[in-house]
Every structure is written in C-alpha cells, then in structure tokens.
Design an enzyme around this catalytic site. Structure first.
Site, PDB file in Angstrom:
ATOM      1  N   CYS A  43       0.723  -1.217  -0.103  1.00  0.00           N
ATOM      2  CA  CYS A  43       0.094  -0.065  -0.048  1.00  0.00           C
ATOM      3  C   CYS A  43       0.874   1.294   0.134  1.00  0.00           C
ATOM      4  O   CYS A  43       1.860   1.310   0.946  1.00  0.00           O
ATOM      5  CB  CYS A  43      -0.772  -0.177   1.193  1.00  0.00           C
ATOM      6  N   CYS A  87      -0.655   5.570   7.521  1.00  0.00           N
ATOM      7  CA  CYS A  87      -2.107   5.004   7.646  1.00  0.00           C
ATOM      8  C   CYS A  87      -1.971   4.198   8.995  1.00  0.00           C
ATOM      9  O   CYS A  87      -0.933   3.290   9.271  1.00  0.00           O
ATOM     10  CB  CYS A  87      -2.817   4.422   6.643  1.00  0.00           C
ATOM     11  N   CYS A 118      -2.464  -0.526   9.094  1.00  0.00           N
ATOM     12  CA  CYS A 118      -1.508  -1.655   9.049  1.00  0.00           C
ATOM     13  C   CYS A 118       0.022  -1.391   9.642  1.00  0.00           C
ATOM     14  O   CYS A 118       0.821  -0.956   8.748  1.00  0.00           O
ATOM     15  CB  CYS A 118      -1.329  -1.984   7.460  1.00  0.00           C
ATOM     16  N   GLN A 131     -17.219 -10.782  12.213  1.00  0.00           N
ATOM     17  CA  GLN A 131     -16.067 -10.910  12.140  1.00  0.00           C
ATOM     18  C   GLN A 131     -15.268 -10.444  10.708  1.00  0.00           C
ATOM     19  O   GLN A 131     -15.920 -10.581   9.818  1.00  0.00           O
ATOM     20  CB  GLN A 131     -15.419 -12.411  12.415  1.00  0.00           C
ATOM     21  N   ASP A 179     -17.306 -15.451  23.941  1.00  0.00           N
ATOM     22  CA  ASP A 179     -16.484 -14.561  23.036  1.00  0.00           C
ATOM     23  C   ASP A 179     -16.861 -13.172  23.456  1.00  0.00           C
ATOM     24  O   ASP A 179     -17.457 -12.429  23.056  1.00  0.00           O
ATOM     25  CB  ASP A 179     -16.794 -14.814  21.550  1.00  0.00           C
ATOM     26  N   CYS A 201      -9.887 -11.690  21.260  1.00  0.00           N
ATOM     27  CA  CYS A 201      -8.808 -11.144  20.185  1.00  0.00           C
ATOM     28  C   CYS A 201      -7.955 -10.100  21.376  1.00  0.00           C
ATOM     29  O   CYS A 201      -7.255  -9.327  20.707  1.00  0.00           O
ATOM     30  CB  CYS A 201      -9.652 -10.149  19.512  1.00  0.00           C
TER      31      CYS A 201
END
Length: 420
Positions: free
Chosen positions: A66, A72, A75, A262, A350, A376
């Site tokens: 990218c 950004c 990522c 998800q 969860d 997570c």
C-alpha cells in the site's frame, strides 16, 4: 536526532529502540531495522518516535503493497514478511499469556476485510494517521479491504461535490457527513454502503446518493445524533434489501449496518472450525452470542445451541440466522454474568475486549465441564484466567487464528477443561 537498531517488539507491535538508558517506541519498524528518528513525543506514558527514516532494513522486511503504509494507522506490520508476522504473533501471545500455541494464517492476506469505515473529514477521506487522532490519511486505495476501494471513495467524493454536504471537521466537531461504511460479502459478492451523517438527506441528496452508489445491493443513510468519533447512527434504508449475505462454509449469515461480524471472511472458517474442534457433548451455551456467528455454525454441525446476548438487535439477527440455516439454535436477550448455567456440556464465550470479569466467577461456580474461550485480547484472557477461571479450569489446548494480517493482533481459541 535518535539513531539505532530495533532490538525487540512491544506487546502492541511497536519496534523498541534502546538509547541513552531510554526505551523509544518506533511505529512501522521491526527487529533488525536500523532507524533514525527526528524527534519523539510522549504518549500514554512512553516515548514514541516521529519522522522515522529507515537506514538499514531488517531481513524480516518486505516491500509494503500500500502506498499509504507508514502513515495510515490501519496496517502497522505491512512491511513484515507474512511468515514473520505469524511467528511474531505467536511469540507475543506466549509472552503475554504464558501459553504456547500453533497459529493458522489467513487464507488471503489482501482484499480480505469485509468491512471498512472511512472517516470523512475536511482534511481528507480515509483512515486516521497512526498516533495522531486529529489527522486523516486521504486514501485512494486500501489493498487489505477491497480492490474496489477507489471506486467507493471516488463515488463518495463525487456525491459530496454535487450535494454540497460538508465533511466533518475533527477540530471544530461540526459538519454533515462523518463516515462511509462499506461492507462486502466476500463469498457472495453482495455490497452494502452506509453513510453516517449528522442530518437527514433532502430528497435531492437521497436521489444523488442512490445514483452514485447504484452498484450496491443495500444502501443506507444513518443519522448520527452525537459528536463521538465512531461510525454509528440510526440507519434508514434508502435502496435495495435490508441485509447482505455472507457465506462461510455451509452457513449463510445475514449482515445489517448495526451487526458486528468478524472482519476477515477468509479466516473466519478457520476460527469456527477451531471452536468446533474444542466443543464437546450435545448441549452448548453460546455466551456473548452476538448475531450467532459461533452458535449457528455449531448448530449446523449437530449441537443443540442456546445463546445469550445483551444487545436485543443482535439477538433478533441471531434468531434470523438460525431460521435461515434451519438449525437447532435459540438466542435470547440477557446479561452473561446473570445467566443461569444449567446442564450444558460446553460453554463458548466470546467476550468484549475487556474480558469476562464477573462472568468468569459464574463459570467457576457452574458445573460445566468445558469452556471454549475466544479472544482477540490476550491481556484480558490472562486476567480472566489468573483471577477467575484458573480456580476451576486448566488450559488443555489453544489455537491462534490470524484474523488480522498486517497488524500485531491475533484471535485465540482456548480450550479450558474442569480440573479433576
């Protein structure tokens, strides 16, 4: 000026540079990199490097795909080879939790996200700059989301020019349009577009919006009643159907603007199969069941499932998903920590990012033999286990699934079995 070699990673995936007895946290850097930073700023009690210059790259690196990488905030790890991402995620999880586990990589690492929330501001349309909540990176591509990102953003820019509606001003907290949310059914091809705005559309604006996004299967305009920087509002359907569909394996899920689903459709089947693999017996309780992502999948595999979820709309969606797939699953509204746990063979949890907390004690007091914990947030899992679950359960198995390529995050599925 600060210069040196990155020696390790922080728990949240930043490179660590040790210099002059200080630890400098360096975004977008990896072990083995030699870097130079123009200055630092203090953020959340630590020194964060700014104006990074890469002097000598680590052998762990590869070229980021990218063009916005490095600014950004989406990522942090796109400059890492994917096999190194997986290895480091496993190491970070073990460092935080003390649990060593195999990791399953995502079946796709580009164009894998099924949702993206683009903030619409006077400084640009895109995602927040890393470390600067008042700065937005004006995007024209996002290879982790979709090959069609440019098409979506160009349609929005054209619509704003024609309608005269004002983008949101982050500093003044004023404007008309705040977010563009786009969802894609990766296995169905369905597209949903949801504009989050601070005013209702005029007849002319609604018509122009439909014209510019005529390629969608579901088109929403959501009225946002507060100034909070999140993509939430009260949705009104402008065109198309009220839902799009996503198909994971042999299960179909309905998706609505207010649904949590998800974000990685390609890794989701790996996650679902990991949960299924740790589930035992016949009767399953799905706590924090959401839209029935796990519960409907397990019911499809022959388990009798009951689900509990605090959000009434999510419960409605979960029951719709159960009906759509013709499975033995019933979902009801309730608080996890107040749920009466009966004669279930397995409880699947969860929880939100903060973890189970009080619900952990509920499980300890129950007679349930097996808990499958999906998380997570490894820190929250560790706290739940050390403070509550460890009293009655031991870790029998763990699988990590990379739902979030190019970031430090990973999803864990932990099998907890009651001690003898």
């Amino acid at each position: 000026m600060i210069q040196g070699r990155i020696t390790s990673l922080s728990d949240d995936g930043l490179g660590i540079l040790e210099t002059g007895g200080k630890l400098i946290y360096v975004p977008f850097s990896y072990p083995g990199d030699e870097v130079k930073a123009g200055k630092t700023k203090r953020r959340f009690g630590r020194l964060l490097a700014k104006d990074l210059e890469l002097i000598e790259p680590s052998p762990l690196r590869e070229r980021a795909r990218c063009s916005h990488f490095g600014r950004c905030g989406g990522c942090l790890w796109q400059g890492l080879k994917y096999r190194e991402q997986l290895r480091l995620k496993g190491e970070l999880f073990e460092r935080i939790t003390g649990v060593s586990a195999p990791i399953k990589g995502s079946l796709k690492i580009w164009d894998f996200r099924n949702v993206s929330n683009f903030i619409v501001t006077t400084d640009g349309i895109g995602l927040k700059e890393y470390g600067n909540p008042l700065s937005v990176v004006d995007l024209y591509e996002c290879p982790v989301f979709s090959k069609k990102t440019r098409e979506y953003l160009n349609a929005l820019r054209s619509f704003l020019r024609e309608s005269g509606l004002r983008p949101w001003d982050l500093k003044k907290k004023a404007g008309d349009i705040h977010y563009l949310q786009v969802r894609e059914g990766k296995f169905t091809g369905d597209v949903m577009v949801n504009l989050i705005a601070h005013k209702k559309p005029s007849k002319e604006a609604a018509e122009a919006f439909r014209d510019y996004f005529s390629f969608t299967d579901s088109l929403y305009w959501s009225l946002k009643a507060n100034e909070r920087d999140d993509p939430r509002g009260e949705p009104e359907l402008l065109d198309g159907g009220p839902f799009i569909r996503e198909r994971i394996g042999d299960v179909t899920y309905l998706i609505h603007p207010n649904s949590f689903f998800q974000t990685n459709s390609y890794a989701l089947e790996l996650l679902l199969r990991a949960v299924e693999g740790f589930t035992d017996g016949e009767k399953v309780l799905d706590l924090y069941s959401g839209v029935g992502t796990f519960g409907v999948w397990l019911a499809r595999k022959g388990f009798a499932v009951e689900g509990v979820e605090l959000n009434p709309f999510a419960v409605k969606m979960a029951n719709r998903n159960a009906e759509l797939n013709g499975v033995d699953a019933v979902f009801k509204v309730g608080r996890a920590e107040e749920t009466s746990i009966g004669d279930y063979d397995t409880v699947v949890v969860d929880p939100p990012r903060k973890g189970l907390r009080e619900a952990g004690e509920l499980l300890v007091r129950s007679g349930v033999e097996r808990v499958v914990y999906v998380s997570c947030n490894p820190r929250a899992f560790k706290l739940d286990y050390e403070n509550h679950l460890k009293k009655a359960y031991q870790v029998e198995g763990t699988v990590l699934v990379d739902m979030f390529p190019h970031t430090p995050h990973v999803e864990a599925v932990v099998e907890l079995v009651r001690k003898g």
